[in-house]
Design a protein around this motif. Structure first.
Motif, PDB file in Angstrom:
ATOM      1  N   LEU A  24       0.829  -1.208   0.000  1.00  0.00           N
ATOM      2  CA  LEU A  24       0.000   0.000   0.000  1.00  0.00           C
ATOM      3  C   LEU A  24       0.863   1.258   0.000  1.00  0.00           C
ATOM      4  O   LEU A  24       0.546   2.250  -0.676  1.00  0.00           O
ATOM      5  CB  LEU A  24      -0.924   0.000   1.215  1.00  0.00           C
ATOM      6  N   LEU A  25       1.960   1.216   0.747  1.00  0.00           N
ATOM      7  CA  LEU A  25       2.866   2.363   0.793  1.00  0.00           C
ATOM      8  C   LEU A  25       3.503   2.592  -0.579  1.00  0.00           C
ATOM      9  O   LEU A  25       3.675   3.734  -1.010  1.00  0.00           O
ATOM     10  CB  LEU A  25       3.936   2.145   1.858  1.00  0.00           C
ATOM     11  N   GLY A  26       3.843   1.490  -1.266  1.00  0.00           N
ATOM     12  CA  GLY A  26       4.400   1.613  -2.602  1.00  0.00           C
ATOM     13  C   GLY A  26       3.414   2.229  -3.576  1.00  0.00           C
ATOM     14  O   GLY A  26       3.777   3.076  -4.406  1.00  0.00           O
ATOM     15  N   VAL A  27       2.139   1.822  -3.488  1.00  0.00           N
ATOM     16  CA  VAL A  27       1.099   2.396  -4.347  1.00  0.00           C
ATOM     17  C   VAL A  27       0.914   3.876  -4.035  1.00  0.00           C
ATOM     18  O   VAL A  27       0.798   4.717  -4.942  1.00  0.00           O
ATOM     19  CB  VAL A  27      -0.235   1.638  -4.151  1.00  0.00           C
ATOM     20  N   PHE A  28       0.906   4.214  -2.750  1.00  0.00           N
ATOM     21  CA  PHE A  28       0.756   5.610  -2.350  1.00  0.00           C
ATOM     22  C   PHE A  28       1.909   6.463  -2.869  1.00  0.00           C
ATOM     23  O   PHE A  28       1.699   7.564  -3.393  1.00  0.00           O
ATOM     24  CB  PHE A  28       0.675   5.713  -0.824  1.00  0.00           C
ATOM     25  N   CYS A  29       3.142   5.967  -2.730  1.00  0.00           N
ATOM     26  CA  CYS A  29       4.313   6.725  -3.189  1.00  0.00           C
ATOM     27  C   CYS A  29       4.286   6.910  -4.703  1.00  0.00           C
ATOM     28  O   CYS A  29       4.643   7.972  -5.215  1.00  0.00           O
ATOM     29  CB  CYS A  29       5.593   6.001  -2.778  1.00  0.00           C
ATOM     30  N   SER A  30       3.848   5.883  -5.428  1.00  0.00           N
ATOM     31  CA  SER A  30       3.742   5.990  -6.888  1.00  0.00           C
ATOM     32  C   SER A  30       2.722   7.060  -7.277  1.00  0.00           C
ATOM     33  O   SER A  30       2.972   7.876  -8.170  1.00  0.00           O
ATOM     34  CB  SER A  30       3.348   4.635  -7.486  1.00  0.00           C
ATOM     35  N   ALA A  31       1.578   7.054  -6.596  1.00  0.00           N
ATOM     36  CA  ALA A  31       0.541   8.048  -6.885  1.00  0.00           C
ATOM     37  C   ALA A  31       1.014   9.451  -6.506  1.00  0.00           C
ATOM     38  O   ALA A  31       0.746  10.425  -7.226  1.00  0.00           O
ATOM     39  CB  ALA A  31      -0.742   7.695  -6.125  1.00  0.00           C
ATOM     40  N   ALA A  32       1.727   9.553  -5.381  1.00  0.00           N
ATOM     41  CA  ALA A  32       2.222  10.859  -4.945  1.00  0.00           C
ATOM     42  C   ALA A  32       3.240  11.413  -5.936  1.00  0.00           C
ATOM     43  O   ALA A  32       3.237  12.614  -6.243  1.00  0.00           O
ATOM     44  CB  ALA A  32       2.845  10.737  -3.559  1.00  0.00           C
ATOM     45  N   LEU A  33       4.115  10.554  -6.452  1.00  0.00           N
ATOM     46  CA  LEU A  33       5.103  11.003  -7.423  1.00  0.00           C
ATOM     47  C   LEU A  33       4.416  11.479  -8.701  1.00  0.00           C
ATOM     48  O   LEU A  33       4.798  12.501  -9.288  1.00  0.00           O
ATOM     49  CB  LEU A  33       6.088   9.878  -7.739  1.00  0.00           C
ATOM     50  N   ALA A  34       3.380  10.765  -9.138  1.00  0.00           N
ATOM     51  CA  ALA A  34       2.633  11.178 -10.326  1.00  0.00           C
ATOM     52  C   ALA A  34       1.953  12.529 -10.087  1.00  0.00           C
ATOM     53  O   ALA A  34       1.942  13.400 -10.979  1.00  0.00           O
ATOM     54  CB  ALA A  34       1.594  10.119 -10.681  1.00  0.00           C
ATOM     55  N   ALA A  35       1.397  12.722  -8.895  1.00  0.00           N
ATOM     56  CA  ALA A  35       0.748  13.993  -8.578  1.00  0.00           C
ATOM     57  C   ALA A  35       1.759  15.132  -8.556  1.00  0.00           C
ATOM     58  O   ALA A  35       1.477  16.243  -9.041  1.00  0.00           O
ATOM     59  CB  ALA A  35       0.038  13.893  -7.222  1.00  0.00           C
ATOM     60  N   LEU A  36       2.942  14.883  -8.010  1.00  0.00           N
ATOM     61  CA  LEU A  36       3.976  15.914  -7.967  1.00  0.00           C
ATOM     62  C   LEU A  36       4.447  16.281  -9.369  1.00  0.00           C
ATOM     63  O   LEU A  36       4.772  17.445  -9.636  1.00  0.00           O
ATOM     64  CB  LEU A  36       5.153  15.429  -7.117  1.00  0.00           C
ATOM     65  N   CYS A  37       4.486  15.299 -10.259  1.00  0.00           N
ATOM     66  CA  CYS A  37       4.854  15.583 -11.654  1.00  0.00           C
ATOM     67  C   CYS A  37       3.821  16.502 -12.291  1.00  0.00           C
ATOM     68  O   CYS A  37       4.172  17.423 -13.042  1.00  0.00           O
ATOM     69  CB  CYS A  37       4.970  14.285 -12.449  1.00  0.00           C
ATOM     70  N   TRP A  38       2.547  16.268 -11.994  1.00  0.00           N
ATOM     71  CA  TRP A  38       1.489  17.134 -12.528  1.00  0.00           C
ATOM     72  C   TRP A  38       1.636  18.548 -11.994  1.00  0.00           C
ATOM     73  O   TRP A  38       1.522  19.517 -12.740  1.00  0.00           O
ATOM     74  CB  TRP A  38       0.121  16.570 -12.157  1.00  0.00           C
ATOM     75  N   VAL A  39       1.920  18.659 -10.693  1.00  0.00           N
ATOM     76  CA  VAL A  39       2.105  19.984 -10.082  1.00  0.00           C
ATOM     77  C   VAL A  39       3.297  20.695 -10.717  1.00  0.00           C
ATOM     78  O   VAL A  39       3.245  21.895 -11.012  1.00  0.00           O
ATOM     79  CB  VAL A  39       2.307  19.851  -8.563  1.00  0.00           C
ATOM     80  N   ALA A  40       4.395  19.960 -10.937  1.00  0.00           N
ATOM     81  CA  ALA A  40       5.599  20.557 -11.521  1.00  0.00           C
ATOM     82  C   ALA A  40       5.317  21.132 -12.902  1.00  0.00           C
ATOM     83  O   ALA A  40       5.898  22.154 -13.292  1.00  0.00           O
ATOM     84  CB  ALA A  40       6.708  19.517 -11.602  1.00  0.00           C
ATOM     85  N   GLY A  41       4.417  20.487 -13.642  1.00  0.00           N
ATOM     86  CA  GLY A  41       4.091  20.974 -14.976  1.00  0.00           C
ATOM     87  C   GLY A  41       3.260  22.244 -14.975  1.00  0.00           C
ATOM     88  O   GLY A  41       3.129  22.898 -16.019  1.00  0.00           O
ATOM     89  N   HIS A  42       2.694  22.609 -13.816  1.00  0.00           N
ATOM     90  CA  HIS A  42       1.847  23.804 -13.726  1.00  0.00           C
ATOM     91  C   HIS A  42       2.441  24.854 -12.787  1.00  0.00           C
ATOM     92  O   HIS A  42       1.811  25.884 -12.534  1.00  0.00           O
ATOM     93  CB  HIS A  42       0.448  23.424 -13.235  1.00  0.00           C
ATOM     94  N   LEU A  43       3.640  24.583 -12.281  1.00  0.00           N
ATOM     95  CA  LEU A  43       4.260  25.501 -11.326  1.00  0.00           C
ATOM     96  C   LEU A  43       5.383  26.270 -12.013  1.00  0.00           C
ATOM     97  O   LEU A  43       6.254  25.679 -12.652  1.00  0.00           O
ATOM     98  CB  LEU A  43       4.824  24.707 -10.139  1.00  0.00           C
ATOM     99  N   HIS A  44       5.359  27.585 -11.872  1.00  0.00           N
ATOM    100  CA  HIS A  44       6.384  28.431 -12.486  1.00  0.00           C
ATOM    101  C   HIS A  44       6.999  29.309 -11.392  1.00  0.00           C
ATOM    102  O   HIS A  44       6.417  30.326 -10.996  1.00  0.00           O
ATOM    103  CB  HIS A  44       5.788  29.286 -13.597  1.00  0.00           C
ATOM    104  N   ALA A  45       8.143  28.891 -10.897  1.00  0.00           N
ATOM    105  CA  ALA A  45       8.809  29.618  -9.819  1.00  0.00           C
ATOM    106  C   ALA A  45       9.619  30.776 -10.383  1.00  0.00           C
ATOM    107  O   ALA A  45      10.187  30.692 -11.477  1.00  0.00           O
ATOM    108  CB  ALA A  45       9.725  28.666  -9.047  1.00  0.00           C
ATOM    109  N   ASP A  46       9.681  31.877  -9.616  1.00  0.00           N
ATOM    110  CA  ASP A  46      10.478  33.020 -10.049  1.00  0.00           C
ATOM    111  C   ASP A  46      11.963  32.710  -9.806  1.00  0.00           C
ATOM    112  O   ASP A  46      12.301  31.770  -9.077  1.00  0.00           O
ATOM    113  CB  ASP A  46      10.049  34.292  -9.324  1.00  0.00           C
TER     114      ASP A  46
END
Length: 202
Positions: free
Chosen positions: A40-62
């Motif tokens: 379950l922890l492995g599934v959670f970490c995989s989903a979290a990494l995918a979510a972070l990738c989505w966030v990275a694609g929409h985040l523009h840091a100065d």
């Protein structure tokens, strides 16, 4: 790895590595983590990494934030990879008969927190470095990061089985699996670091 055995598997991110009962004055060892919990922890970490990738694609840091993130990213790499190499060194000495398994377990237990902390720091700060998710190299790097995480959970499982052999010879099958986990860890940590360096030059 990410841990690149943790709890006796060289260089993996994470390990149980509990001291032997004798070192606790005869207290009983902690029960092993259930396999379903690690899955379950492995599934959670995989989903979290995918979510972070989505966030990275929409985040523009100065620029100032990106500079700070790049510094913390480097610090996290030093902490994580440095801890992995320390565990690996003790594990190699164990495989060569120069250290006891108990020494490796103790070292891995001590360094499991900085290994996971360094890996988490790399992933989080990477959000602010504007990764090119369309790049094949970046996708390979993400795959390596996921491999480090899952390998670290596998190392945790292995470490709990090796715990019972801390004062005796471990079965060959566990030694082979430990070596394989160490290889995955080293490939993951060094591969991700190399790709990160190459991406920073472009």
């Amino acid at each position: 790895m990410p841990r690149s055995l943790a709890a006796a598997v060289p260089g993996s991110a994470g390990s149980p590595g509990r001291p032997a009962p004798a070192e606790h004055g005869g207290s009983a060892p902690h029960p092993p983590t259930p396999g379903w919990a690690l899955i379950l922890l492995g599934v959670f970490c995989s989903a979290a990494l995918a979510a972070l990738c989505w966030v990275a694609g929409h985040l523009h840091a100065d620029p100032p934030l990106r500079t700070a993130a790049r510094f913390v990213h480097l610090v996290a790499l030093v902490v994580g990879l440095g801890s992995v190499l320390a565990v690996d060194w003790f594990a190699l000495l164990w495989l060569l008969g120069r250290r006891r398994l108990a020494d490796v377990l103790r070292t891995a237990c001590t360094l499991q927190f900085p290994i996971w902390l360094g890996l988490a720091g790399l992933v989080v700060t990477g959000l602010f470095l504007h990764p090119d998710l369309a790049s094949p190299l970046t996708r390979i790097k993400l795959g390596l990061v996921l491999a480090i995480i899952l390998n670290g959970l596998h190392a945790h499982w292995l470490g709990q089985r090796l715990e019972r052999y801390r004062n005796a010879g471990a079965p060959r099958r566990l030694l082979v699996r430990s070596g394989a986990a160490a290889a995955v860890s080293q490939l993951g940590w060094w591969g991700a670091s190399l790709i990160g360096f190459l991406n920073s030059q472009s």
